[in-house]
Design an enzyme around this catalytic site. Structure first.
Site, short mmCIF file in Angstrom:
data_model
loop_
_atom_site.label_atom_id
_atom_site.label_comp_id
_atom_site.label_asym_id
_atom_site.label_seq_id
_atom_site.Cartn_x
_atom_site.Cartn_y
_atom_site.Cartn_z
N THR A 182 -0.38 -21.95 -13.72
CA THR A 182 -1.45 -22.93 -13.81
C THR A 182 -0.90 -24.20 -14.45
OG1 THR A 182 -2.21 -21.97 -15.91
CG2 THR A 182 -3.27 -21.19 -13.89
N GLY A 190 -2.72 -27.24 -15.15
CA GLY A 190 -3.69 -28.19 -15.66
C GLY A 190 -4.17 -29.16 -14.61
N ASN A 238 0.58 -20.44 -17.95
CA ASN A 238 0.50 -21.88 -17.77
C ASN A 238 1.91 -22.45 -17.92
OD1 ASN A 238 1.07 -22.18 -20.55
ND2 ASN A 238 -1.07 -22.47 -21.09
N GLY A 260 -2.92 -28.78 -10.93
CA GLY A 260 -3.38 -27.69 -10.07
C GLY A 260 -2.69 -26.38 -10.37
N ASP A 262 -8.76 -19.02 -19.66
CA ASP A 262 -9.57 -17.80 -19.61
C ASP A 262 -10.48 -17.82 -18.40
OD1 ASP A 262 -8.47 -16.87 -22.05
OD2 ASP A 262 -9.91 -18.07 -23.17
#
Length: 248
Positions: A157, A159, A113, A162, A197
């Site tokens: 990633t 959030g 992320n 996108g 996850d």
């Protein structure tokens, strides 16, 4: 302790006298979370266990790993998978977990992320980027940072913004371009716990089921699945249930 390989799902258990890992999760009014982890048995996962399960790893369609177990054990598992020709996916979470360039090189697909991505850049590339600024970078700049971090595919990633995908230009995995964004799904966010996850699990499930499909198809599926997981409270209990129609 459990070893998971994605071709369907395969599990092997190693007996441990350590307590089961636990996590305390705090969710704010906007659905964002912070997590305190007690790793328990996860922290004693051994390289010997990986070696003993080499045949299981080698039979997998995809191997997914993250960093809540000893890094040397994760590296051993990825190395076994790589030698067997198994697709390897590494989610470098949590952001403060130890890692190495040799570990990152073993991942065919790296899925940080924005916080994990910024941490990896600072640790391994010497690039200082604030996590909150990652999503605002233009595509070419973000792609260049991904290429510095890994010679393989990187999926960042982001959030509510996108997902950003960056490929090595010689290995596009069926895509038509080396980098692109996939917009976030429109959902009513209740709790983001487990969204990462959900994304990673859905990504490898899709890769295992349709390995010849363009990579963007797998990313879109994972993006949609992760978004739906935020519409309910909790982690595992919030995961959407799939039907044969959904999978098709």
């Amino acid at each position: 302790r459990l070893l998971a390989a994605a071709d369907g799902i395969v599990l092997a258990a190693e007996a441990s006298t350590e307590p089961t890992g636990t996590a305390g999760i705090y969710v704010d009014s906007r659905g964002r979370n912070s997590i305190v982890i007690g790793p328990g048995a996860n922290a004693s996962l051994s390289t010997e266990f990986m070696a003993a399960n080499a045949a299981l790893i080698g039979d997998a369609g995809v191997l997914l790993a993250q960093l809540e177990s000893p890094v040397e054990s994760i590296e051993a598992a990825l190395g076994i998978a790589r030698e067997a020709g198994v697709l390897t996916v590494l989610n470098p979470a949590p952001a403060n977990a130890p890692s190495s360039i040799s570990l990152l090189k073993l991942a065919d697909v790296l899925t940080p992320n924005e916080t994990e991505f910024a941490a990896l850049l600072g640790r391994h590339v010497g690039e200082r980027v604030e996590a909150d600024d990652v999503a605002a970078l233009d595509g070419a700049s973000l792609h260049a940072l991904c290429r510095k971090l890994s010679g393989n595919t990187v999926v960042v990633t982001l959030g509510a913004v996108g997902v950003f995908v960056s490929h090595d230009e010689e290995r596009l995995r069926g895509d038509s371009q080396p980098y692109y964004r996939v917009a976030a799904e429109s959902v009513q966010v209740v709790d983001t716990t487990g969204a990462g996850d959900a994304f990673n699990g859905a990504l490898v499930a899709s890769l295992a089921q349709a390995p010849d499909a363009a990579f963007i198809k797998h990313v879109r599926f994972a993006n949609q699945y992760a978004a739906r997981s935020t519409e309910n409270e909790g982690a595992a209990v919030a995961m959407p249930r799939m039907t044969p129609a959904d999978a098709g």
